[in-house]
Design a protein around this motif. Structure first.
Motif, short mmCIF file in Angstrom:
data_model
loop_
_atom_site.label_atom_id
_atom_site.label_comp_id
_atom_site.label_asym_id
_atom_site.label_seq_id
_atom_site.Cartn_x
_atom_site.Cartn_y
_atom_site.Cartn_z
N MET A 26 0.83 -1.21 0.00
CA MET A 26 0.00 0.00 0.00
C MET A 26 0.86 1.26 0.00
SD MET A 26 -3.31 -0.83 2.37
CE MET A 26 -2.41 -1.44 3.77
N VAL A 27 1.95 1.24 0.74
CA VAL A 27 2.85 2.40 0.77
C VAL A 27 3.47 2.63 -0.61
CG1 VAL A 27 5.03 3.26 1.73
CG2 VAL A 27 3.32 2.21 3.23
N VAL A 28 3.92 1.55 -1.24
CA VAL A 28 4.51 1.66 -2.58
C VAL A 28 3.47 2.13 -3.59
CG1 VAL A 28 5.58 0.34 -4.45
CG2 VAL A 28 6.34 -0.01 -2.10
N ALA A 29 2.23 1.61 -3.50
CA ALA A 29 1.16 2.02 -4.42
C ALA A 29 0.84 3.50 -4.24
CB ALA A 29 -0.08 1.17 -4.19
N ASP A 30 0.85 3.98 -2.99
CA ASP A 30 0.59 5.39 -2.74
C ASP A 30 1.67 6.26 -3.37
OD1 ASP A 30 -0.89 7.49 -1.55
OD2 ASP A 30 0.58 7.60 0.08
N ARG A 31 2.91 5.86 -3.26
CA ARG A 31 4.01 6.62 -3.87
C ARG A 31 3.92 6.61 -5.40
NH1 ARG A 31 9.15 5.24 0.03
NH2 ARG A 31 8.29 6.30 1.84
N GLU A 32 3.48 5.47 -5.94
CA GLU A 32 3.30 5.39 -7.40
C GLU A 32 2.22 6.36 -7.87
OE1 GLU A 32 2.39 1.30 -8.04
OE2 GLU A 32 4.46 0.64 -7.80
N GLN A 33 1.13 6.44 -7.14
CA GLN A 33 0.05 7.35 -7.52
C GLN A 33 0.50 8.81 -7.42
OE1 GLN A 33 -3.27 6.30 -5.06
NE2 GLN A 33 -3.92 4.66 -6.43
N LEU A 34 1.26 9.14 -6.38
CA LEU A 34 1.76 10.51 -6.25
C LEU A 34 2.73 10.86 -7.37
CD1 LEU A 34 2.36 10.81 -2.41
CD2 LEU A 34 0.57 11.90 -3.76
N ALA A 35 3.52 9.91 -7.79
CA ALA A 35 4.46 10.16 -8.88
C ALA A 35 3.74 10.36 -10.21
CB ALA A 35 5.45 9.00 -9.00
N ASP A 36 2.58 9.74 -10.37
CA ASP A 36 1.82 9.86 -11.62
C ASP A 36 0.99 11.14 -11.70
OD1 ASP A 36 2.83 7.51 -12.55
OD2 ASP A 36 1.10 6.29 -11.95
N MET A 37 0.81 11.83 -10.57
CA MET A 37 0.02 13.08 -10.57
C MET A 37 0.78 14.18 -11.28
SD MET A 37 -1.68 13.90 -6.96
CE MET A 37 -2.39 12.61 -6.01
N ASP A 38 0.05 15.04 -11.95
CA ASP A 38 0.71 16.22 -12.51
C ASP A 38 0.93 17.24 -11.39
OD1 ASP A 38 -1.90 17.05 -12.21
OD2 ASP A 38 -1.94 18.17 -14.08
#
Length: 132
Positions: free
Chosen positions: A39-51
């Motif tokens: 979940m922590v890694v998925a959260d970081r992935e989503q933040l990296a994909d945000m503009d």
């Protein structure tokens, strides 16, 4: 090498199924720990994909003003809509008036300003005493 979140979720699922089917109950806390890491890694992935604009609206950095909801204010002089929310020239709350300065990041930041959703800065109006 960067590990993807699906690796953690798949591993946690396999450990959970193996632990339940074989009766090794002590594997379940390990599976939950691995799922939490996923979940922590998925959260970081989503933040990296945000503009950058979306991230600035949702995340508060230490040097930024917090993003206040428009619900706490009464707006006067509607100017336009941004991100589905009205942007007013003047906001009022608790006897104080705030005047629109501009969009955050496009105008000079001032410590006397507040930032209101969807990301506009407002400066407190000086109150003048009326003689009558």
């Amino acid at each position: 090498m960067k590990t993807h979140s699906s690796f953690f979720f798949t591993g946690a699922t396999v450990l959970t199924l193996f632990g339940l089917l074989s009766g090794h109950w002590l594997m379940l806390p390990i599976a939950f720990l691995i799922a939490f890491c996923g979940m922590v890694v998925a959260d970081r992935e989503q933040l990296a994909d945000m503009d950058a604009r979306t991230a600035a609206m949702l995340l508060v950095l230490p040097s930024q003003h917090p993003l206040l909801p428009l619900d706490h204010f009464h707006g006067d002089e509607l100017m336009f809509y941004q991100a589905g929310s009205p942007v007013y020239r003047v906001l009022q709350a608790n006897g104080a008036s705030w005047e629109l300065v501009g969009e955050y990041g496009k105008v000079e930041d001032d410590s006397g300003c507040i930032r209101v959703y969807p990301g506009y800065l407002y400066r407190r109006r000086s109150t003048s005493v009326r003689q009558g």
